[in-house]
Write a protein that holds these residues in place. Structure first.
Motif, PDB file in Angstrom:
ATOM      1  N   ALA A  74     -21.978 -28.573  89.866  1.00  0.00           N
ATOM      2  CA  ALA A  74     -22.750 -27.652  89.038  1.00  0.00           C
ATOM      3  C   ALA A  74     -21.903 -27.058  87.923  1.00  0.00           C
ATOM      4  CB  ALA A  74     -23.334 -26.538  89.911  1.00  0.00           C
ATOM      5  N   SER A  75     -20.647 -26.745  88.223  1.00  0.00           N
ATOM      6  CA  SER A  75     -19.778 -26.143  87.204  1.00  0.00           C
ATOM      7  C   SER A  75     -19.391 -27.157  86.134  1.00  0.00           C
ATOM      8  CB  SER A  75     -18.531 -25.543  87.862  1.00  0.00           C
ATOM      9  OG  SER A  75     -17.777 -26.545  88.532  1.00  0.00           O
ATOM     10  N   LYS A  76     -19.142 -28.391  86.523  1.00  0.00           N
ATOM     11  CA  LYS A  76     -18.747 -29.399  85.540  1.00  0.00           C
ATOM     12  C   LYS A  76     -19.880 -29.727  84.582  1.00  0.00           C
ATOM     13  CE  LYS A  76     -14.800 -31.607  87.673  1.00  0.00           C
ATOM     14  NZ  LYS A  76     -14.125 -32.896  87.979  1.00  0.00           N
ATOM     15  N   LEU A  77     -21.134 -29.626  85.063  1.00  0.00           N
ATOM     16  CA  LEU A  77     -22.272 -29.856  84.171  1.00  0.00           C
ATOM     17  C   LEU A  77     -22.307 -28.838  83.038  1.00  0.00           C
ATOM     18  CD1 LEU A  77     -25.148 -30.784  86.661  1.00  0.00           C
ATOM     19  CD2 LEU A  77     -24.052 -32.274  84.977  1.00  0.00           C
ATOM     20  N   ARG A  78     -21.684 -27.684  83.262  1.00  0.00           N
ATOM     21  CA  ARG A  78     -21.651 -26.623  82.250  1.00  0.00           C
ATOM     22  C   ARG A  78     -20.358 -26.658  81.430  1.00  0.00           C
ATOM     23  NH1 ARG A  78     -24.986 -21.536  83.846  1.00  0.00           N
ATOM     24  NH2 ARG A  78     -26.478 -22.385  85.357  1.00  0.00           N
ATOM     25  N   GLY A  79     -19.525 -27.640  81.677  1.00  0.00           N
ATOM     26  CA  GLY A  79     -18.270 -27.719  80.937  1.00  0.00           C
ATOM     27  C   GLY A  79     -17.197 -26.800  81.474  1.00  0.00           C
ATOM     28  N   MET A  80     -17.397 -26.270  82.689  1.00  0.00           N
ATOM     29  CA  MET A  80     -16.402 -25.393  83.300  1.00  0.00           C
ATOM     30  C   MET A  80     -15.390 -26.219  84.093  1.00  0.00           C
ATOM     31  SD  MET A  80     -18.962 -22.449  84.767  1.00  0.00           S
ATOM     32  CE  MET A  80     -20.080 -21.545  83.699  1.00  0.00           C
TER      33      MET A  80
END
Length: 393
Positions: free
Chosen positions: A18-24
Motif C-alpha cells: 500500500a505504501s509503495k503504491l503511493r511512492g512512499m
C-alpha cells in the motif's frame, strides 16, 4: 506485531504494498518519506491487550524530525566517521545513535483477529498529518523556532524536558542559532539535568561544546581523555580497567567497594594516569587500592616521593591518625596473601569510599590519615622493602 503465526508477515506485506503504491519508502516495518528538510515515519505495531490477551489492538505513531539534527549529533559524537548517503539513511532507519523525533500523532484501535488493518485510511492520515505540519513549519528555521518555544514552556528537569532537549539543541545549532543552543545546554547542565540519552558523558556536554565552535569542541574532546583507570579484581573473571575522565564522570566507588567479599571479588584499584605526554614510569606511580571485604578492608596508597636516592614511588598502608602506635595484630586474609595490619588500618565501605573520592578528585588523600610505608619502586625497575624497622611516618 501479533503473535499469531504468519499474521505479522501478512500485515507487513500489505503495508509495504500500500505504501509503495503511493511512492512512499518502506523498511523494517516502517513507512517513511524523506524530503529536503524532514524525515517523517509511520511506525505501526500490532499486539494484544486484556488479561487473557484476547483483544488484538493496532497502534501507530507518526514521527518527524529535520534531517539536519542527526547530522549535528553525529558530528558532535563521531567527528571522524565518514558516512555515505546510503549509510546515513540506513543509520536513520535502523540505527540507535539518533536524535529522538517529534511525535505528530499516535493512536491505538481495536482490531479483529485475522483481519488485515485498513492501511489506506491510515496512510491518508499519515499524509494529512505530515502535510499539515510542514505547511506550518516548512523550513529548518521554523522548526527550530517552534521547538525552542515548546522547550521554554516545559518544566525544567521533567522527563518531557529532558527528552526534548537534544532535539531542541541540535535544531537550533543546525539553524545557525549556536549561541542559543549552547546556552540552553549549559543551563540544563548547571541544574544537574541530563538528557534522556544514556552515555557516560551526557549528550548535553557534547552538544554544548559542538555549538560553541571548533576551539571549544577541541578543548572538550581533550577533556574526555581518561585521567584514571578503575579495575575491580576478581578471582574468576578478568575485568579490564575502565578509563574514567575526572571532569565528566563522578564515579561510583561505593558500589564497587560494596561488591568486595574478600574471596571472589577482593580488590578495587584506582590508578591515576600521568599527564598526557609524560612518561609512565614506575617512579611516578600514583594509585589507591582497597583489598578485603566490604566490612573489613585495607587501603594502600602509592605516590611519588622525593628521597635521598631520588624520586621513587612508595606504596603505603593507610591508617587513621594514631595507627603508628598500634601493634600489627589483625590478620586480613585475602585470596593471594595474608596481611598483618593495625586495627586503625581497617576500613569499611563508607570511609573507604570517601578516600577513593578524595583521591579521584585531587590525586591525594585528606587530612587525618597517616601512612605506613611498605615498598618503594626504583627507576631501574627494582623494589625496596620498607616494611621493617622504622617504616612508619
Amino acid at each position: 506485531m501479533v503473535n499469531s503465526p504468519g499474521t505479522d508477515k501478512l500485515w507487513a506485506e500489505a503495508l509495504r504494498a500500500a505504501s509503495k503504491l503511493r511512492g512512499m519508502k518502506y523498511v523494517s516495518q516502517t513507512v517513511y518519506v524523506v524530503d529536503d528538510v524532514y524525515l517523517t515515519t509511520l511506525e505501526p505495531q500490532v499486539g494484544y491487550r486484556g488479561r487473557g490477551r484476547e483483544q488484538p489492538v493496532f497502534r501507530y505513531t507518526v514521527n518527524i524530525k529535520p534531517l539536519a539534527v542527526d547530522e549535528i549529533f553525529w558530528a558532535a559524537f563521531m567527528p571522524d566517521e565518514d558516512m555515505t548517503a546510503r549509510k546515513r539513511l540506513n543509520r536513520r532507519m535502523n540505527g540507535w545513535f539518533l536524535i529522538r523525533p517529534l511525535t505528530l500523532a499516535s493512536e491505538t484501535v481495536d482490531a479483529k483477529e485475522g483481519d488485515l488493518p485498513e492501511w489506506e485510511p491510515l496512510l491518508d492520515e499519515f499524509e494529512r498529518v505530515r502535510a499539515a505540519f510542514i505547511a506550518e513549519q516548512p523550513t529548518l528555521e521554523a522548526f527550530a523556532q517552534a521547538q525552542a518555544e515548546a522547550q521554554a514552556r516545559m518544566e525544567p528537569g521533567t522527563t518531557a524536558s529532558s527528552t526534548a532537549l537534544p532535539l531542541t539543541i541540535t535544531s537550533l545549532t543546525a539553524a545557525g542559532r549556536s549561541e542559543e543552543a549552547a546556552r540552553l545546554a549549559d543551563e540544563a547542565i548547571s541544574r544537574g539535568e541530563r538528557s534522556s540519552m544514556s552515555f557516560t558523558v551526557d549528550a548535553l556536554k557534547y552538544l554544548s561544546a559542538y555549538a560553541k565552535g571548533p576551539q571549544a569542541y577541541a578543548a572538550f574532546t581533550q577533556s574526555l581523555i581518561p585521567t584514571h583507570d578503575l579495575q575491580v579484581i576478581s578471582e574468576s573473571a578478568q575485568r579490564p580497567p575502565l578509563g574514567l575522565p575526572r571532569e565528566h564522570f563522578a564515579g561510583n566507588f561505593e558500589r564497587d567497594l560494596a561488591s568486595l567479599d574478600g574471596k571472589e571479588t577482593w580488590a578495587v584499584v584506582l590508578d591515576a594516569r600521568p599527564p598526557v605526554g609524560a612518561a609512565n614510569e614506575r617512579t611516578v606511580l600514583r594509585y589507591l587500592q582497597a583489598a578485603g571485604s566490604a566490612e573489613a578492608m585495607m587501603v594502600e596508597y602509592c605516590r611519588p616521593v622525593q628521597r635521598e636516592a631520588g624520586i621513587m614511588s612508595v606504596r603505603s598502608i593507610v591508617g587513621r591518625t594514631g595507627a603508628a602506635k598500634e601493634p600489627l595484630d589483625v590478620s586480613l586474609s585475602l585470596p593471594r596473601f595474608t596481611e598483618r595490619i593495625a586495627s586503625a588500618e581497617i576500613f569499611a565501605v563508607e570511609e573507604a569510599t570517601a578516600l577513593f573520592y578524595s583521591f579521584y578528585r585531587t590525586d591525594a588523600l585528606p587530612e587525618g590519615y597517616e601512612f605506613r610505608d611498605a615498598e618503594a619502586y626504583l627507576p631501574d625497575g627494582g623494589t625496596v622493602d620498607l616494611s621493617g624497622g622504622d617504616s612508619r611516618r
